[in-house]
Design a protein around this motif. Structure first.
Motif, PDB file in Angstrom:
ATOM      1  N   ALA A   1      -3.835  -0.256   8.440  1.00 43.71           N
ATOM      2  CA  ALA A   1      -2.806   0.558   9.089  1.00 43.71           C
ATOM      3  C   ALA A   1      -2.007  -0.253  10.099  1.00 43.71           C
ATOM      4  CB  ALA A   1      -3.452   1.762   9.775  1.00 43.71           C
ATOM      5  N   ALA A   2      -2.617  -1.290  10.634  1.00 48.05           N
ATOM      6  CA  ALA A   2      -1.922  -2.093  11.635  1.00 48.05           C
ATOM      7  C   ALA A   2      -0.848  -2.969  11.006  1.00 48.05           C
ATOM      8  CB  ALA A   2      -2.921  -2.945  12.395  1.00 48.05           C
ATOM      9  N   THR A   3      -0.952  -3.244   9.720  1.00 47.20           N
ATOM     10  CA  THR A   3      -0.019  -4.155   9.082  1.00 47.20           C
ATOM     11  C   THR A   3       0.980  -3.446   8.172  1.00 47.20           C
ATOM     12  OG1 THR A   3      -1.556  -4.533   7.253  1.00 47.20           O
ATOM     13  CG2 THR A   3      -1.710  -6.026   9.142  1.00 47.20           C
ATOM     14  N   VAL A   4       1.056  -2.134   8.204  1.00 52.82           N
ATOM     15  CA  VAL A   4       1.970  -1.395   7.332  1.00 52.82           C
ATOM     16  C   VAL A   4       3.397  -1.566   7.822  1.00 52.82           C
ATOM     17  CG1 VAL A   4       2.660   0.919   6.615  1.00 52.82           C
ATOM     18  CG2 VAL A   4       0.277   0.271   6.584  1.00 52.82           C
ATOM     19  N   ASP A   5       4.261  -1.945   6.907  1.00 51.16           N
ATOM     20  CA  ASP A   5       5.678  -2.092   7.201  1.00 51.16           C
ATOM     21  C   ASP A   5       6.429  -1.033   6.394  1.00 51.16           C
ATOM     22  OD1 ASP A   5       8.214  -2.922   7.857  1.00 51.16           O
ATOM     23  OD2 ASP A   5       8.166  -4.701   6.582  1.00 51.16           O
ATOM     24  N   ALA A   6       7.117  -0.141   7.082  1.00 49.47           N
ATOM     25  CA  ALA A   6       7.848   0.925   6.394  1.00 49.47           C
ATOM     26  C   ALA A   6       9.010   0.384   5.582  1.00 49.47           C
ATOM     27  CB  ALA A   6       8.348   1.953   7.409  1.00 49.47           C
ATOM     28  N   ASN A   7       9.458  -0.816   5.879  1.00 49.77           N
ATOM     29  CA  ASN A   7      10.578  -1.434   5.167  1.00 49.77           C
ATOM     30  C   ASN A   7      10.130  -2.478   4.155  1.00 49.77           C
ATOM     31  OD1 ASN A   7      12.620  -0.035   6.669  1.00 49.77           O
ATOM     32  ND2 ASN A   7      12.098  -1.362   8.381  1.00 49.77           N
ATOM     33  N   ALA A   8       8.854  -2.485   3.795  1.00 48.19           N
ATOM     34  CA  ALA A   8       8.344  -3.475   2.849  1.00 48.19           C
ATOM     35  C   ALA A   8       8.983  -3.269   1.480  1.00 48.19           C
ATOM     36  CB  ALA A   8       6.832  -3.356   2.746  1.00 48.19           C
ATOM     37  N   ARG A   9       9.169  -4.372   0.765  1.00 45.02           N
ATOM     38  CA  ARG A   9       9.839  -4.336  -0.534  1.00 45.02           C
ATOM     39  C   ARG A   9       8.862  -4.671  -1.653  1.00 45.02           C
ATOM     40  NH1 ARG A   9      15.650  -5.324   0.017  1.00 45.02           N
ATOM     41  NH2 ARG A   9      16.173  -5.407   2.213  1.00 45.02           N
ATOM     42  N   ASP A  10       9.153  -4.144  -2.840  1.00 45.19           N
ATOM     43  CA  ASP A  10       8.372  -4.498  -4.015  1.00 45.19           C
ATOM     44  C   ASP A  10       8.961  -5.751  -4.657  1.00 45.19           C
ATOM     45  OD1 ASP A  10      10.673  -3.550  -5.216  1.00 45.19           O
ATOM     46  OD2 ASP A  10       9.683  -1.973  -6.358  1.00 45.19           O
ATOM     47  N   HIS A  11       8.495  -6.112  -5.835  1.00 42.50           N
ATOM     48  CA  HIS A  11       8.958  -7.342  -6.471  1.00 42.50           C
ATOM     49  C   HIS A  11      10.424  -7.274  -6.905  1.00 42.50           C
ATOM     50  CE1 HIS A  11       7.715  -4.764  -9.785  1.00 42.50           C
ATOM     51  NE2 HIS A  11       8.477  -5.496 -10.574  1.00 42.50           N
TER      52      HIS A  11
ATOM     53  N   PRO B  17       9.999   5.462  13.269  1.00 43.77           N
ATOM     54  CA  PRO B  17      10.959   4.839  14.195  1.00 43.77           C
ATOM     55  C   PRO B  17      11.493   3.482  13.743  1.00 43.77           C
ATOM     56  CG  PRO B  17       8.744   4.724  15.091  1.00 43.77           C
ATOM     57  CD  PRO B  17       8.668   5.579  13.859  1.00 43.77           C
ATOM     58  N   ARG B  18      10.782   2.778  12.872  1.00 47.15           N
ATOM     59  CA  ARG B  18      11.224   1.441  12.474  1.00 47.15           C
ATOM     60  C   ARG B  18      11.833   1.386  11.075  1.00 47.15           C
ATOM     61  NH1 ARG B  18       6.445  -2.354  14.918  1.00 47.15           N
ATOM     62  NH2 ARG B  18       7.029  -2.069  17.090  1.00 47.15           N
ATOM     63  N   ILE B  19      12.153   2.523  10.501  1.00 46.62           N
ATOM     64  CA  ILE B  19      12.740   2.517   9.153  1.00 46.62           C
ATOM     65  C   ILE B  19      14.186   2.028   9.236  1.00 46.62           C
ATOM     66  CG2 ILE B  19      13.577   4.899   9.180  1.00 46.62           C
ATOM     67  CD1 ILE B  19      11.863   3.302   6.194  1.00 46.62           C
ATOM     68  N   ASP B  20      14.557   1.217   8.276  1.00 47.70           N
ATOM     69  CA  ASP B  20      15.926   0.721   8.200  1.00 47.70           C
ATOM     70  C   ASP B  20      16.566   1.323   6.953  1.00 47.70           C
ATOM     71  OD1 ASP B  20      18.317  -0.596   8.308  1.00 47.70           O
ATOM     72  OD2 ASP B  20      17.480  -2.608   8.186  1.00 47.70           O
ATOM     73  N   VAL B  21      17.477   2.253   7.143  1.00 46.47           N
ATOM     74  CA  VAL B  21      18.082   2.962   6.014  1.00 46.47           C
ATOM     75  C   VAL B  21      19.193   2.152   5.357  1.00 46.47           C
ATOM     76  CG1 VAL B  21      17.512   5.244   6.898  1.00 46.47           C
ATOM     77  CG2 VAL B  21      19.661   4.171   7.554  1.00 46.47           C
ATOM     78  N   ASN B  22      19.583   1.052   5.937  1.00 44.35           N
ATOM     79  CA  ASN B  22      20.677   0.247   5.398  1.00 44.35           C
ATOM     80  C   ASN B  22      20.215  -0.985   4.629  1.00 44.35           C
ATOM     81  OD1 ASN B  22      22.824   1.837   6.332  1.00 44.35           O
ATOM     82  ND2 ASN B  22      22.553   1.008   8.378  1.00 44.35           N
TER      83      ASN B  22
ATOM     84  N   VAL C 243       0.836  -1.195   0.000  1.00 41.35           N
ATOM     85  CA  VAL C 243       0.000   0.000   0.000  1.00 41.35           C
ATOM     86  C   VAL C 243       0.879   1.257   0.000  1.00 41.35           C
ATOM     87  CG1 VAL C 243      -1.803   1.221   1.262  1.00 41.35           C
ATOM     88  CG2 VAL C 243      -1.816  -1.254   1.199  1.00 41.35           C
ATOM     89  N   LEU C 244       1.984   1.236   0.745  1.00 42.18           N
ATOM     90  CA  LEU C 244       2.882   2.389   0.749  1.00 42.18           C
ATOM     91  C   LEU C 244       3.468   2.631  -0.638  1.00 42.18           C
ATOM     92  CD1 LEU C 244       4.896   2.141   4.082  1.00 42.18           C
ATOM     93  CD2 LEU C 244       3.203   3.837   3.443  1.00 42.18           C
ATOM     94  N   HIS C 245       3.859   1.570  -1.328  1.00 41.39           N
ATOM     95  CA  HIS C 245       4.380   1.713  -2.685  1.00 41.39           C
ATOM     96  C   HIS C 245       3.318   2.327  -3.606  1.00 41.39           C
ATOM     97  CE1 HIS C 245       7.508  -1.091  -1.320  1.00 41.39           C
ATOM     98  NE2 HIS C 245       8.226  -0.622  -2.318  1.00 41.39           N
ATOM     99  N   ALA C 246       2.091   1.860  -3.471  1.00 37.29           N
ATOM    100  CA  ALA C 246       1.009   2.370  -4.314  1.00 37.29           C
ATOM    101  C   ALA C 246       0.769   3.853  -4.059  1.00 37.29           C
ATOM    102  CB  ALA C 246      -0.260   1.573  -4.061  1.00 37.29           C
ATOM    103  N   HIS C 247       0.729   4.263  -2.795  1.00 37.87           N
ATOM    104  CA  HIS C 247       0.511   5.682  -2.489  1.00 37.87           C
ATOM    105  C   HIS C 247       1.684   6.536  -2.955  1.00 37.87           C
ATOM    106  CE1 HIS C 247      -3.250   5.135  -0.541  1.00 37.87           C
ATOM    107  NE2 HIS C 247      -2.765   4.451   0.482  1.00 37.87           N
ATOM    108  N   PHE C 248       2.894   5.992  -2.919  1.00 34.37           N
ATOM    109  CA  PHE C 248       4.042   6.740  -3.421  1.00 34.37           C
ATOM    110  C   PHE C 248       3.943   6.918  -4.938  1.00 34.37           C
ATOM    111  CE2 PHE C 248       8.305   6.876  -5.296  1.00 34.37           C
ATOM    112  CZ  PHE C 248       8.775   8.043  -4.715  1.00 34.37           C
TER     113      PHE C 248
ATOM    114  N   ARG D 281      13.012  -3.363  -3.709  1.00 32.69           N
ATOM    115  CA  ARG D 281      13.202  -1.964  -3.336  1.00 32.69           C
ATOM    116  C   ARG D 281      12.171  -1.537  -2.306  1.00 32.69           C
ATOM    117  NH1 ARG D 281      12.427   0.406  -9.182  1.00 32.69           N
ATOM    118  NH2 ARG D 281      10.578  -0.834  -8.779  1.00 32.69           N
ATOM    119  N   THR D 282      12.620  -0.776  -1.321  1.00 28.82           N
ATOM    120  CA  THR D 282      11.692  -0.179  -0.369  1.00 28.82           C
ATOM    121  C   THR D 282      11.199   1.142  -0.947  1.00 28.82           C
ATOM    122  OG1 THR D 282      13.417   1.028   0.801  1.00 28.82           O
ATOM    123  CG2 THR D 282      12.942  -1.214   1.566  1.00 28.82           C
ATOM    124  N   VAL D 283      10.225   1.746  -0.274  1.00 29.39           N
ATOM    125  CA  VAL D 283       9.740   3.049  -0.732  1.00 29.39           C
ATOM    126  C   VAL D 283      10.846   4.099  -0.585  1.00 29.39           C
ATOM    127  CG1 VAL D 283       7.934   4.778  -0.455  1.00 29.39           C
ATOM    128  CG2 VAL D 283       7.402   2.400  -0.074  1.00 29.39           C
TER     129      VAL D 283
END
Length: 157
Positions: free
Chosen positions: A58-68, A98-103, A3-8, A71-73
């Motif tokens: 909203a409860a299942t959103v992962d800020a570090n989720a990857r696309d196919h 707070p849970r974003i992983d920049v690496n 969902v985050l990828h789609a909104h981006f 890549r993260t958002v």
């Protein structure tokens, strides 16, 4: 695609921010709940049942989720050309989470978002990323130090 990828991709910043805020609130609530034990007066019954109107996504959103492509958002926001200023706002929203992983490296080239910003020539994203997050790997910091002279020349001349 998450969902985050789609909104981006749709550039729906309001919905993007709402999802991140709900995820951030859930992360803080779970941290507070794990630190302090609470007593329940409900005798084992749950009075908060999910309804059709409750936002379960909203409860299942992962800020570090990857696309196919792995890549993260944050990778996508850093890879966006510098003339697209909306991507910088998405990047700031993600880096405040707070849970974003920049690496996290992508699956294609094993590059972090900072590498992608440098490759794309996205200087605004490249300058903002280390300010918001102090968790970049040492190799990324070496790149920043070695390129800082050329960036200052580009900025000030």
């Amino acid at each position: 695609m998450t969902v985050l990828h789609a909104h981006f991709h749709l550039r729906n910043q309001q919905a993007f921010q709402r999802l991140l805020d709900a995820s951030r609130a859930q992360a803080q609530a779970s941290a507070n709940a794990s630190n302090a034990p609470t007593l329940s007066s409900s005798a084992g019954k749950s009075w908060t049942r999910p309804t059709a109107l409750s936002n379960t996504a909203a409860a299942t959103v992962d800020a570090n989720a990857r696309d196919h492509l792995g890549r993260t958002v944050l990778h996508l926001a850093c890879s966006t050309p510098a003339h697209d200023t909306s991507a910088l706002e998405y990047m700031k929203l993600l880096l405040a989470h707070p849970r974003i992983d920049v690496n996290l490296p992508d699956a294609e080239s094993r590059w972090t978002p900072l590498h992608r910003a440098l490759y794309e020539g996205n200087l605004p994203a490249w300058c903002v990323a280390p300010i918001f997050s102090a968790y970049f790997r040492l190799i990324d910091m070496v790149v920043i130090v070695s390129c800082s002279c050329s960036v200052q020349i580009l900025i000030f001349q």
